[in-house]
Every structure is written in structure tokens, then in C-alpha cells.
Design a protein around this motif. Structure first.
Motif, short mmCIF file in Angstrom:
data_model
loop_
_atom_site.label_atom_id
_atom_site.label_comp_id
_atom_site.label_asym_id
_atom_site.label_seq_id
_atom_site.Cartn_x
_atom_site.Cartn_y
_atom_site.Cartn_z
N LYS A 1 0.84 -1.20 0.00
CA LYS A 1 0.00 0.00 0.00
C LYS A 1 0.87 1.24 0.00
O LYS A 1 1.99 1.21 0.49
CB LYS A 1 -0.91 0.01 1.23
CG LYS A 1 -1.90 -1.12 1.25
CD LYS A 1 -2.74 -1.07 2.49
CE LYS A 1 -3.68 -2.25 2.56
NZ LYS A 1 -4.42 -2.25 3.83
N HIS B 1 1.06 5.41 0.98
CA HIS B 1 0.51 6.57 1.65
C HIS B 1 0.47 7.70 0.63
O HIS B 1 1.37 7.84 -0.20
CB HIS B 1 1.38 6.96 2.85
CG HIS B 1 0.77 7.99 3.72
ND1 HIS B 1 0.83 9.33 3.43
CD2 HIS B 1 0.08 7.87 4.87
CE1 HIS B 1 0.21 10.00 4.36
NE2 HIS B 1 -0.26 9.14 5.26
N GLU C 1 3.74 9.93 0.25
CA GLU C 1 5.07 9.33 0.09
C GLU C 1 5.75 9.84 -1.17
O GLU C 1 5.13 9.92 -2.23
CB GLU C 1 4.96 7.80 -0.02
CG GLU C 1 4.69 7.12 1.27
CD GLU C 1 4.56 5.61 1.11
OE1 GLU C 1 4.73 4.93 2.12
OE2 GLU C 1 4.30 5.12 0.00
N TRP D 1 8.56 5.41 -1.52
CA TRP D 1 7.72 4.32 -1.98
C TRP D 1 8.55 3.22 -2.64
O TRP D 1 8.32 2.03 -2.41
CB TRP D 1 6.65 4.83 -2.94
CG TRP D 1 5.66 3.75 -3.26
CD1 TRP D 1 4.58 3.39 -2.54
CD2 TRP D 1 5.73 2.86 -4.37
NE1 TRP D 1 3.95 2.32 -3.13
CE2 TRP D 1 4.63 1.98 -4.26
CE3 TRP D 1 6.60 2.71 -5.45
CZ2 TRP D 1 4.38 0.98 -5.19
CZ3 TRP D 1 6.35 1.71 -6.38
CH2 TRP D 1 5.25 0.86 -6.25
N LYS E 1 10.25 1.21 0.05
CA LYS E 1 9.27 0.34 0.72
C LYS E 1 8.90 -0.84 -0.18
O LYS E 1 8.81 -1.98 0.29
CB LYS E 1 8.02 1.14 1.10
CG LYS E 1 7.00 0.31 1.86
CD LYS E 1 5.90 1.15 2.46
CE LYS E 1 5.02 1.71 1.39
NZ LYS E 1 3.86 2.43 1.95
N THR F 1 1.61 -3.36 5.17
CA THR F 1 2.14 -2.02 4.90
C THR F 1 1.07 -0.99 5.26
O THR F 1 -0.13 -1.29 5.25
CB THR F 1 2.55 -1.85 3.43
OG1 THR F 1 1.42 -2.08 2.60
CG2 THR F 1 3.67 -2.81 3.05
N GLU F 2 1.53 0.23 5.59
CA GLU F 2 0.64 1.33 5.92
C GLU F 2 -0.39 0.89 6.97
O GLU F 2 -1.59 0.95 6.76
CB GLU F 2 -0.04 1.88 4.68
CG GLU F 2 0.91 2.55 3.71
CD GLU F 2 1.73 3.66 4.35
OE1 GLU F 2 1.15 4.57 4.95
OE2 GLU F 2 2.98 3.59 4.26
N GLU G 1 -1.91 1.04 11.01
CA GLU G 1 -2.06 2.00 12.09
C GLU G 1 -1.74 1.35 13.43
O GLU G 1 -2.21 0.25 13.73
CB GLU G 1 -3.48 2.56 12.13
CG GLU G 1 -3.64 3.62 13.20
CD GLU G 1 -4.98 4.30 13.16
OE1 GLU G 1 -5.22 5.12 14.06
OE2 GLU G 1 -5.78 4.03 12.25
N ILE H 1 1.10 5.83 11.79
CA ILE H 1 1.05 4.88 10.68
C ILE H 1 2.45 4.36 10.42
O ILE H 1 3.39 5.13 10.27
CB ILE H 1 0.52 5.56 9.39
CG1 ILE H 1 -0.85 6.20 9.62
CG2 ILE H 1 0.48 4.58 8.22
CD1 ILE H 1 -1.96 5.24 9.88
N ASP I 1 5.28 2.04 8.21
CA ASP I 1 5.56 1.76 6.80
C ASP I 1 5.37 0.29 6.45
O ASP I 1 4.63 -0.06 5.55
CB ASP I 1 6.99 2.18 6.43
CG ASP I 1 7.12 3.68 6.29
OD1 ASP I 1 6.18 4.32 5.79
OD2 ASP I 1 8.17 4.22 6.69
#
Length: 107
Positions: A5, A7, A10, A15, A18, A34-35, A37, A43, A45
Motif C-alpha cells: 500500500k 501513503h 510518500e 515508496w 518500501k 504495509t501502511e 495504524e 502509521i 511503513d
């Protein structure tokens, strides 16, 4: 789970890093989110469910910031690794190779 995913804020550099970490871990047959909470923390990574390691990618490379960021996400049973983008190779294949040095294998 096992879905990459992004953000909305990013950078491409963030990105890409990641995505490369995600690729490395999935090729190792690790389960990854990923992403995600973390209540009261923010949040994250990338979290490797197989090894309980959280990877945070940061554009700021100051050691005090990196340490503070690690502490921000610190919690029992989870290792937090903060990877500064500064100093990582620009070439995608070389970056992937360098990122393997940050990855923690199976416990």
C-alpha cells in the motif's frame, strides 16, 4: 496482508524503497503488512509479521532523529528498524542489494 500500500504523501524514493523491502520479505515467504495504524503511535511503513520487525523509511538521516523515530514506535515484542534514505544507492538493483543488509531473517 501481503499487499503493498502507498501513503498519499510518500515520495517516489520512499515508496520505491518500501516496495523493494516488501519484495525482499515476500520472496523470503514472510507475511507483511504495509501502511498499518498503531493506536496512539501513528502509521507504520512496513511490518514483518513473521519476525515481528517493523521497518520505517525516513528521509531525514540525522542520528538523533533516527533514534527518536525508533523510540516513537518502540513496544514490547517488536524490533523497530529505521532506514534512512540518504546514502542508499540510486540504482534500483543496487538499492535492493543494500536493503538486504537491513532485513532480519527468520527467528
Amino acid at each position: 496482508m501481503n499487499t503493498l500500500k502507498m501513503h498519499t504523501r510518500e515520495s517516489l524514493d520512499h515508496w520505491l524503497t518500501k516496495a523493494l523491502l516488501f519484495r525482499i520479505l515476500r520472496r523470503m515467504k514472510h507475511d507483511v503488512i504495509t501502511e498499518f495504524e498503531i493506536t496512539g503511535m501513528g502509521i507504520g511503513d512496513l511490518f514483518d509479521l513473521t519476525t515481528s520487525v517493523q521497518y520505517e523509511i525516513e528521509t531525514t538521516s540525522y542520528s538523533k532523529f533516527i533514534e527518536r523515530r525508533r523510540r516513537d514506535y518502540e513496544r514490547d515484542g517488536v524490533e523497530v528498524i529505521v532506514i534512512p534514505l540518504a546514502g542508499l544507492p540510486g540504482d534500483v538493483k543496487e538499492r535492493e542489494k543494500e536493503l538486504r543488509n537491513w532485513v532480519i531473517g527468520d527467528s
